[in-house]
Scaffold this active site. Structure first.
Site, PDB file in Angstrom:
ATOM      1  N   ASP A  99       0.864  -1.170   0.000  1.00 38.91           N
ATOM      2  CA  ASP A  99       0.000   0.000   0.000  1.00 38.91           C
ATOM      3  C   ASP A  99       0.910   1.233   0.000  1.00 38.91           C
ATOM      4  O   ASP A  99       1.831   1.322   0.818  1.00 38.91           O
ATOM      5  CB  ASP A  99      -0.855  -0.019   1.280  1.00 38.91           C
ATOM      6  CG  ASP A  99      -2.257   0.484   1.044  1.00 38.91           C
ATOM      7  OD1 ASP A  99      -2.383   1.611   0.551  1.00 38.91           O
ATOM      8  OD2 ASP A  99      -3.212  -0.244   1.378  1.00 38.91           O
ATOM      9  N   ASP A 201      -3.199   4.678  -2.315  1.00 41.81           N
ATOM     10  CA  ASP A 201      -4.285   5.175  -1.478  1.00 41.81           C
ATOM     11  C   ASP A 201      -4.839   6.507  -2.006  1.00 41.81           C
ATOM     12  O   ASP A 201      -4.076   7.360  -2.462  1.00 41.81           O
ATOM     13  CB  ASP A 201      -3.706   5.365  -0.060  1.00 41.81           C
ATOM     14  CG  ASP A 201      -4.768   5.576   0.994  1.00 41.81           C
ATOM     15  OD1 ASP A 201      -5.651   4.725   1.135  1.00 41.81           O
ATOM     16  OD2 ASP A 201      -4.693   6.606   1.700  1.00 41.81           O
ATOM     17  N   GLU A 264      -6.650   3.533  -5.815  1.00 36.74           N
ATOM     18  CA  GLU A 264      -7.919   3.542  -5.081  1.00 36.74           C
ATOM     19  C   GLU A 264      -8.682   4.792  -5.515  1.00 36.74           C
ATOM     20  O   GLU A 264      -8.304   5.918  -5.156  1.00 36.74           O
ATOM     21  CB  GLU A 264      -7.688   3.588  -3.565  1.00 36.74           C
ATOM     22  CG  GLU A 264      -9.008   3.439  -2.809  1.00 36.74           C
ATOM     23  CD  GLU A 264      -9.058   4.144  -1.461  1.00 36.74           C
ATOM     24  OE1 GLU A 264      -9.925   3.808  -0.655  1.00 36.74           O
ATOM     25  OE2 GLU A 264      -8.230   5.057  -1.216  1.00 36.74           O
ATOM     26  N   HIS A 326     -11.262  -3.223   3.181  1.00 31.74           N
ATOM     27  CA  HIS A 326     -11.232  -2.890   4.609  1.00 31.74           C
ATOM     28  C   HIS A 326     -12.024  -1.643   4.964  1.00 31.74           C
ATOM     29  O   HIS A 326     -12.028  -1.232   6.120  1.00 31.74           O
ATOM     30  CB  HIS A 326      -9.771  -2.728   5.035  1.00 31.74           C
ATOM     31  CG  HIS A 326      -9.112  -1.583   4.320  1.00 31.74           C
ATOM     32  ND1 HIS A 326      -8.860  -1.590   2.962  1.00 31.74           N
ATOM     33  CD2 HIS A 326      -8.695  -0.379   4.753  1.00 31.74           C
ATOM     34  CE1 HIS A 326      -8.314  -0.451   2.604  1.00 31.74           C
ATOM     35  NE2 HIS A 326      -8.195   0.302   3.681  1.00 31.74           N
ATOM     36  N   ASP A 327     -12.639  -1.018   3.951  1.00 30.76           N
ATOM     37  CA  ASP A 327     -13.421   0.193   4.205  1.00 30.76           C
ATOM     38  C   ASP A 327     -14.916  -0.017   4.046  1.00 30.76           C
ATOM     39  O   ASP A 327     -15.690   0.911   4.294  1.00 30.76           O
ATOM     40  CB  ASP A 327     -12.999   1.306   3.229  1.00 30.76           C
ATOM     41  CG  ASP A 327     -11.573   1.776   3.457  1.00 30.76           C
ATOM     42  OD1 ASP A 327     -11.127   1.784   4.621  1.00 30.76           O
ATOM     43  OD2 ASP A 327     -10.903   2.122   2.471  1.00 30.76           O
TER      44      ASP A 327
HETATM   45  C1  GLC Z   1      -8.155   5.048   2.056  1.00 33.44           C
HETATM   46  C2  GLC Z   1      -8.032   3.821   2.912  1.00 33.44           C
HETATM   47  C3  GLC Z   1      -8.731   4.055   4.204  1.00 33.44           C
HETATM   48  C4  GLC Z   1      -8.097   5.233   4.899  1.00 33.44           C
HETATM   49  C5  GLC Z   1      -8.085   6.454   3.991  1.00 33.44           C
HETATM   50  C6  GLC Z   1      -7.201   7.530   4.516  1.00 33.44           C
HETATM   51  O1  GLC Z   1      -9.474   5.291   1.702  1.00 33.44           O
HETATM   52  O2  GLC Z   1      -8.505   2.702   2.219  1.00 33.44           O
HETATM   53  O3  GLC Z   1      -8.687   2.925   5.036  1.00 33.44           O
HETATM   54  O4  GLC Z   1      -8.759   5.519   6.091  1.00 33.44           O
HETATM   55  O5  GLC Z   1      -7.604   6.138   2.716  1.00 33.44           O
HETATM   56  O6  GLC Z   1      -5.857   7.185   4.346  1.00 33.44           O
END
Ligand code: GLC
Length: 537
Positions: A99, A201, A264, A326-327
């Site tokens: 990541d 991310d 992402e 995970h979100d």
């Molecule tokens: C992304 C991650 C998430 C995190 C956010 C801030 O969306 O997947 O888990 O809280 O970024 O870094």
């Protein structure tokens, strides 16, 4: 198939390291734990693992607040542990994706500590600092995704700094070339070690409007919607120049052979696909496509998003599909236990790289978290709206022993385990021929052994309501996938060429007489794969 890049024909498996396997008995998963479970992943048949952040971090956002990009958090182990994991994964033919969190650092990162130390520090411009508005308030109306303004006032230097997420996650200033070079060097550090790529991310937010203009009010905002939705994120999300960042990161990844860059990106399909870039200026190999997560679980709606994505992905690029991460609430909780199997068959038979979220291969569900065990800052900041992400981050369920084999029996895991773990676990499901786990594994192996399923073309079929069906085709190989999204039996007269096809796999893991006189009979909540060779038609 070997001429097709691995990330295109392969299956990605997301590991949330805190929750996969605890090897040192502190109730939190770690790298030696993942190493210990590599044989399981090889047995399952995945091609790559993506690890959510493993870097040193104060854990305000569970690792997405990085305080050192080129080291390993002691909670997860050491750099030697990482090297050992990488080597062992590669020895099993499993790639490792890390990541990368380039939008923001932790407020404890040395870069930010320097930046906030004085207005004249050489790293001041590495972050986004602005004077207060004339009334002393924040410089503009941007909101944090985690609640409240996206600006925090720094008493010592008399300015505000920008944070798209927590105040402990200050945003880097991507307009500054030094910042960019620093992140590129972070990438090179890991790529030199042999890491196979990055999941990047919040890839849609790095470059913001340099004038920091106010976002317009969202005319459709109503009570009950998220606070951040009060404004349309015109100037701080998917800002036009943000595509430059995708090209820059891609250029660094392309300095190396055979690496993958995944973004992402939470955007509607027409905008999402722009993050493929162009053949001359490519961006992400895989701009993550989350539309299945937010689409109502109905055959017609799912067909629409599949066809829309198929129609929008440039011909030189490659689709991808995601059912959970995970979100987001787990797929088995969103669509129900029975449909979770149909969902897995969909994921593993569509054209496009599939990503499986750990535990979804077992049908793991969201776990209710008692108030005193809540960890996620999002739930703490904006309580009661069901935003908390702990339910989908609970420990992997390995066996029937106390704590499901995740951590020692006398240790409290960092999040509670599902009460269902006595039956929903790897050890039990491995022994049940018709388990969700064995179904997932069979699907994975089928996909891996079939050119049509891995990289073939996709054609949707016309079906009765409640059924979504499509073919996957490569050369003489032809598969038809028919998914019953309803709790009712469905009969469908097959297209003539498919009359004599034979069933290969049912989500029930049996071989019913599914096709009779050219009509396919799907049981409630059943997905079925049929096969025929071209010369049969
Ligand atoms: C992304 C991650 C998430 C995190 C956010 C801030 O969306 O997947 O888990 O809280 O970024 O870094």
């Amino acid at each position: 198939m070997n001429t097709v890049p691995w990330w295109q024909r392969g299956i990605i498996y997301q590991i949330y390291p805190r929750s996969f396997q605890d090897a040192n008995g502190d109730g939190v998963g770690d790298l030696p734990g993942i190493l210990r479970r590599l044989d399981y992943l090889a047995w399952l048949g995945v091609d790559a693992i993506w690890l959510s952040p493993i870097y040193p971090s104060p854990m305000a956002d569970f690792g997405y607040d990085v305080s050192n990009y080129t080291d390993v958090h002691p909670l997860f182990g050491t750099m030697d542990d990482f090297d050992a994991l990488l080597e062992a994964a590669h020895a099993r033919g499993i790639r490792v994706i890390l990541d990368l969190v380039p939008n923001h650092t932790s407020d404890q990162h040395p870069w930010f500590l320097e930046s906030r130390s004085s207005r004249h520090n050489s790293k001041r411009d590495w972050y986004i600092w602005r004077d207060p508005a004339p009334d002393g308030g924040p410089p503009n109306n941007w909101l944090s995704l985690f609640g409240g303004p996206a600006w925090t006032y720094d008493e010592q230097t008399g300015q505000y700094y920008l944070h798209s997420f927590l105040a402990q996650q200050p945003d880097l200033n991507w307009h500054n070339p030094e910042v960019r070079e620093a992140i590129f060097n972070v990438m090179r550090f890991w790529l030199d070690k042999g890491v196979d790529g990055f999941r990047v991310d919040v890839a849609d937010r790095f470059i913001k409007d340099p004038c920091l203009r106010n976002n317009p009010r969202n005319p459709d905002w109503r009570e009950g919607m998220l606070p951040v939705e009060q404004f349309l994120e015109a100037y701080n999300k998917n800002y036009a120049d943000n595509h430059l960042t995708a090209r820059w990161l891609r250029a660094v990844a392309d300095e190396y052979d055979d690496r993958v860059l995944i973004g992402e990106i939470y955007l509607p399909i027409p905008e999402l696909v722009t993050y493929y870039g162009t053949p001359e200026a490519p961006e992400y190999h895989i701009p993550y496509n989350f539309t299945l997560i937010t689409t109502p679980w109905e055959a017609e709606a799912v067909r629409c998003v599949v066809d829309l994505f198929e129609g929008r992905v440039p011909s030189w690029a490659w689709p991808n599909w995601v059912l959970g991460n995970h979100d987001r609430s787990r797929v088995a909780s969103r669509v129900g236990r029975e449909q979770a199997r149909v969902a897995m068959m969909l994921l593993l038979t569509l054209r496009g790289t599939p990503t499986i979220y750990y535990g979804d291969e077992l049908g793991m569900e969201d776990v209710p978290i008692p108030p005193d065990r809540v960890q996620d800052p999002l739930e703490k900041n904006i309580p009661g709206m069901g935003l908390g992400r702990d339910p989908e981050r609970t420990p992997m369920q390995w066996d029937t022993s106390p704590n499901a084999g995740f951590c020692p029996p006398d240790v409290e895991p960092w999040l509670p385990l599902s009460e269902a773990y006595h039956t929903v676990n790897v050890a039990v499901q491995r022994e049940q021929p018709n388990s969700m786990l064995n179904m997932t594994r069979t699907l994975i192996h089928l996909r891996r052994s079939s050119k049509a399923l891995a990289v073939g073309d996709y054609f949707p079929c016309e079906t009765p309501a409640g059924v979504f069906a499509y073919t996957r085709e490569a050369g003489a190989e032809r598969y038809l996938i028919a998914l019953n999204f309803t709790g009712e039996p469905q009969a469908w007269t097959l297209p003539p060429a498919w009359k004599h096809a034979h069933p290969v796999l049912s989500t029930f893991m049996d071989r019913p007489e599914a096709v009779q006189c050219g009509t396919i009979h799907l049981r409630p909540n059943e997905g079925l794969i049929l096969e025929r060779r071209q010369h049969n038609s």
